[in-house]
Design a protein around this motif. Structure first.
Motif, PDB file in Angstrom:
ATOM      1  N   UNK A 278       0.774  -1.248   0.265  1.00 50.04           N
ATOM      2  CA  UNK A 278       0.031  -0.034  -0.065  1.00 50.04           C
ATOM      3  C   UNK A 278       0.871   1.418   0.012  1.00 50.04           C
ATOM      4  N   UNK A 279       1.873   1.269   0.959  1.00 47.96           N
ATOM      5  CA  UNK A 279       2.503   2.406   1.183  1.00 47.96           C
ATOM      6  C   UNK A 279       3.607   2.619  -0.167  1.00 47.96           C
ATOM      7  N   UNK A 280       4.133   1.596  -0.866  1.00 49.40           N
ATOM      8  CA  UNK A 280       4.876   1.708  -2.174  1.00 49.40           C
ATOM      9  C   UNK A 280       4.159   2.482  -3.202  1.00 49.40           C
ATOM     10  N   UNK A 281       2.771   2.554  -2.876  1.00 49.34           N
ATOM     11  CA  UNK A 281       1.904   3.148  -3.856  1.00 49.34           C
ATOM     12  C   UNK A 281       1.884   4.910  -3.633  1.00 49.34           C
ATOM     13  N   UNK A 282       2.721   5.177  -2.544  1.00 50.09           N
ATOM     14  CA  UNK A 282       2.653   6.582  -2.167  1.00 50.09           C
ATOM     15  C   UNK A 282       1.843   6.850  -1.262  1.00 50.09           C
ATOM     16  N   UNK A 283       1.217   6.253  -0.403  1.00 54.57           N
ATOM     17  CA  UNK A 283       0.147   6.729   0.545  1.00 54.57           C
ATOM     18  C   UNK A 283       0.323   5.698   1.750  1.00 54.57           C
ATOM     19  N   UNK A 284       0.022   6.260   2.926  1.00 53.49           N
ATOM     20  CA  UNK A 284       0.114   5.499   4.161  1.00 53.49           C
ATOM     21  C   UNK A 284      -1.336   4.666   4.025  1.00 53.49           C
ATOM     22  N   UNK A 285      -1.134   3.586   4.627  1.00 55.58           N
ATOM     23  CA  UNK A 285      -2.377   2.564   4.455  1.00 55.58           C
ATOM     24  C   UNK A 285      -3.145   2.619   5.866  1.00 55.58           C
ATOM     25  N   UNK A 286      -4.524   2.286   5.732  1.00 52.81           N
ATOM     26  CA  UNK A 286      -5.377   2.090   7.060  1.00 52.81           C
ATOM     27  C   UNK A 286      -4.659   0.958   7.751  1.00 52.81           C
ATOM     28  N   UNK A 287      -4.050  -0.055   7.189  1.00 52.31           N
ATOM     29  CA  UNK A 287      -3.852  -1.064   8.063  1.00 52.31           C
ATOM     30  C   UNK A 287      -2.632  -0.655   8.801  1.00 52.31           C
ATOM     31  N   UNK A 288      -1.694   0.029   8.507  1.00 51.56           N
ATOM     32  CA  UNK A 288      -0.756   0.645   9.204  1.00 51.56           C
ATOM     33  C   UNK A 288      -0.983   1.569  10.504  1.00 51.56           C
ATOM     34  N   UNK A 289      -1.922   2.135  10.277  1.00 50.34           N
ATOM     35  CA  UNK A 289      -2.821   2.722  11.440  1.00 50.34           C
ATOM     36  C   UNK A 289      -3.459   1.902  12.516  1.00 50.34           C
ATOM     37  N   UNK A 290      -4.110   1.006  11.784  1.00 51.29           N
ATOM     38  CA  UNK A 290      -4.832  -0.093  12.587  1.00 51.29           C
ATOM     39  C   UNK A 290      -3.812  -0.839  13.337  1.00 51.29           C
ATOM     40  N   UNK A 291      -2.490  -1.038  13.126  1.00 51.08           N
ATOM     41  CA  UNK A 291      -1.505  -1.782  13.791  1.00 51.08           C
ATOM     42  C   UNK A 291      -1.056  -0.697  15.080  1.00 51.08           C
ATOM     43  N   UNK A 292      -1.391   0.545  15.058  1.00 54.77           N
ATOM     44  CA  UNK A 292      -0.660   1.445  16.182  1.00 54.77           C
ATOM     45  C   UNK A 292      -1.593   1.511  17.225  1.00 54.77           C
ATOM     46  N   UNK A 293      -0.879   1.077  18.348  1.00 54.12           N
ATOM     47  CA  UNK A 293      -1.653   1.227  19.636  1.00 54.12           C
ATOM     48  C   UNK A 293      -2.409   2.357  19.963  1.00 54.12           C
ATOM     49  N   UNK A 294      -1.863   3.440  19.632  1.00 59.08           N
ATOM     50  CA  UNK A 294      -2.630   4.693  19.915  1.00 59.08           C
ATOM     51  C   UNK A 294      -3.849   4.887  19.170  1.00 59.08           C
ATOM     52  N   UNK A 295      -4.032   4.327  18.231  1.00 59.58           N
ATOM     53  CA  UNK A 295      -5.264   4.138  17.139  1.00 59.58           C
ATOM     54  C   UNK A 295      -6.193   3.229  18.084  1.00 59.58           C
ATOM     55  N   UNK A 296      -5.688   2.203  18.638  1.00 59.43           N
ATOM     56  CA  UNK A 296      -6.706   1.174  19.432  1.00 59.43           C
ATOM     57  C   UNK A 296      -7.308   1.852  20.406  1.00 59.43           C
ATOM     58  N   UNK A 297      -6.263   2.851  21.421  1.00 54.99           N
ATOM     59  CA  UNK A 297      -6.581   3.574  22.433  1.00 54.99           C
ATOM     60  C   UNK A 297      -7.709   4.408  22.211  1.00 54.99           C
ATOM     61  N   UNK A 298      -7.326   5.304  21.013  1.00 56.21           N
ATOM     62  CA  UNK A 298      -8.314   6.463  20.669  1.00 56.21           C
ATOM     63  C   UNK A 298      -9.643   5.900  20.388  1.00 56.21           C
ATOM     64  N   UNK A 299      -9.806   4.903  19.770  1.00 60.49           N
ATOM     65  CA  UNK A 299     -11.119   4.508  19.155  1.00 60.49           C
ATOM     66  C   UNK A 299     -11.913   3.609  20.306  1.00 60.49           C
ATOM     67  N   UNK A 300     -11.065   2.814  21.249  1.00 54.55           N
ATOM     68  CA  UNK A 300     -11.743   2.305  22.417  1.00 54.55           C
ATOM     69  C   UNK A 300     -12.631   1.029  21.852  1.00 54.55           C
ATOM     70  N   UNK A 301     -13.837   0.964  22.541  1.00 55.88           N
ATOM     71  CA  UNK A 301     -14.714  -0.160  22.236  1.00 55.88           C
ATOM     72  C   UNK A 301     -15.057   0.007  20.727  1.00 55.88           C
ATOM     73  N   UNK A 302     -14.745   0.866  19.816  1.00 58.73           N
ATOM     74  CA  UNK A 302     -15.301   0.892  18.375  1.00 58.73           C
ATOM     75  C   UNK A 302     -14.033   0.098  17.655  1.00 58.73           C
ATOM     76  N   UNK A 303     -12.942  -0.119  18.228  1.00 59.22           N
ATOM     77  CA  UNK A 303     -11.781  -0.422  17.446  1.00 59.22           C
ATOM     78  C   UNK A 303     -11.960  -2.020  17.105  1.00 59.22           C
ATOM     79  N   UNK A 304     -11.816  -2.413  15.718  1.00 53.50           N
ATOM     80  CA  UNK A 304     -11.415  -3.742  15.368  1.00 53.50           C
ATOM     81  C   UNK A 304     -10.282  -4.038  14.490  1.00 53.50           C
TER      82      UNK A 304
END
Length: 319
Positions: free
Chosen positions: A15-41
């Protein structure tokens, strides 16, 4: 598990070779999991991730947030920025662009100050782990470089860029409308030049988008941004007597002409001065901005434009 991990790594890298940060990269970040709380999957789609980010960080009233929401916003911005700087990319997957732009707009009282880079409180709190509160409510701060890079990451979408620019224009109009008629000297120069400084950041973001694409694509981007801005504002504009800020913003939007070149329209690069002139005319009390005040606005917008381009050029070199 090793095979699954390798597959996830390959997907992120492709994904990132195409010139953009992927959603999967953000989903792997613990800060995103903390931010989303119970909404996170872990298996959220990009669209679901964008919606969950807004649910976690946006307030019920624009610009008004709880400490939990403001902390989520900081985590989202910092996570996105780390992904951008680590990968060397300048963009983010398309489904996240408008949701992130809407969050940046929702925090305009804060993002305006961060863009300006003139408020000592925001500089002091940029390295804090938590938001803070004062008499005007809850605030969050990140370093201006972080906000610049995330704003650039959403700006490949003209609708997303227009959303941020319109929010900053609305706020700048409110700032001007709040200046007392008796203001003079620094009490007049500081807010007017501060508006121009914040808008200069967005000029540089637009220029960086244009430099990364063809002349034809940049022209189309300009056309789409202007069309989005025009759709967002009532026509005709409100009267100054009934809604000073609405008059300032609406009058500026109304004078935008369709773009015909890849060069940023003068209404963008001169916006700080143009808003000042519109405000002065709306007052209808004989006030005319001095040449020195208009020069201060131009200089502030130009200086922040240059500072911001330096941040984006540095990002490209390090990437």
């Amino acid at each position: 598990m090793a095979a699954v991990g390798a597959g996830a790594w390959w997907w992120t890298q492709s994904d990132e070779a195409d010139g953009q940060v992927s959603c999967s990269t953000l989903l792997a970040d613990a800060r995103i999991e903390d931010a989303l709380g119970s909404s996170f999957r872990e298996d959220m789609s990009c669209s679901e991730l964008g919606g969950a980010m807004k649910k976690a960080a946006a307030g019920n009233e624009a610009g008004v947030h709880t400490e939990t929401q403001a902390q989520a916003m900081r985590d989202i911005l910092q996570s996105a920025d780390d992904a951008l700087t680590t990968s060397g990319q300048k963009s983010i997957e398309p489904p996240l662009r408008l949701p992130l732009a809407q969050l940046i707009a929702d925090y305009t009282p804060d993002t305006y100050e961060i863009f300006k880079a003139l408020d000592a409180d925001y500089v002091k709190h940029a390295s804090d782990d938590e938001p803070w509160s004062d008499a005007s409510g809850v605030h969050m701060a990140v370093w201006d470089d972080t906000l610049i890079r995330v704003t650039r990451a959403v700006a490949d979408s003209p609708d997303a860029y227009a959303y941020v620019r319109d929010a900053q224009t609305r706020h700048a109009a409110r700032v001007l409308a709040g200046i007392p008629r008796s203001a003079d000297g620094v009490t007049l120069t500081t807010p007017a030049a501060g508006n121009a400084a914040a808008l200069g950041v967005l000029d540089a973001v637009a220029q960086d988008v244009a430099q990364g694409t063809s002349s034809q694509a940049a022209t189309e981007w300009n056309k789409d941004v202007i069309a989005a801005l025009k759709r967002s504002a009532p026509n005709p504009a409100a009267s100054y007597s009934s809604d000073p800020a609405g008059y300032i913003r609406g009058t500026w939007v109304a004078q935008l002409s369709p773009a015909t070149t890849a060069v940023a329209p003068k209404e963008f690069t001169e916006q700080g001065v143009q808003l000042l002139d519109i405000w002065a005319k709306g007052r209808a009390d004989g006030f005319k901005p001095s040449g020195s005040l208009r020069k201060d606005c131009r200089n502030s917008q130009s200086e922040r434009y240059g500072d911001t381009l330096d941040v984006l050029k540095k990002q490209a070199r390090e990437g």
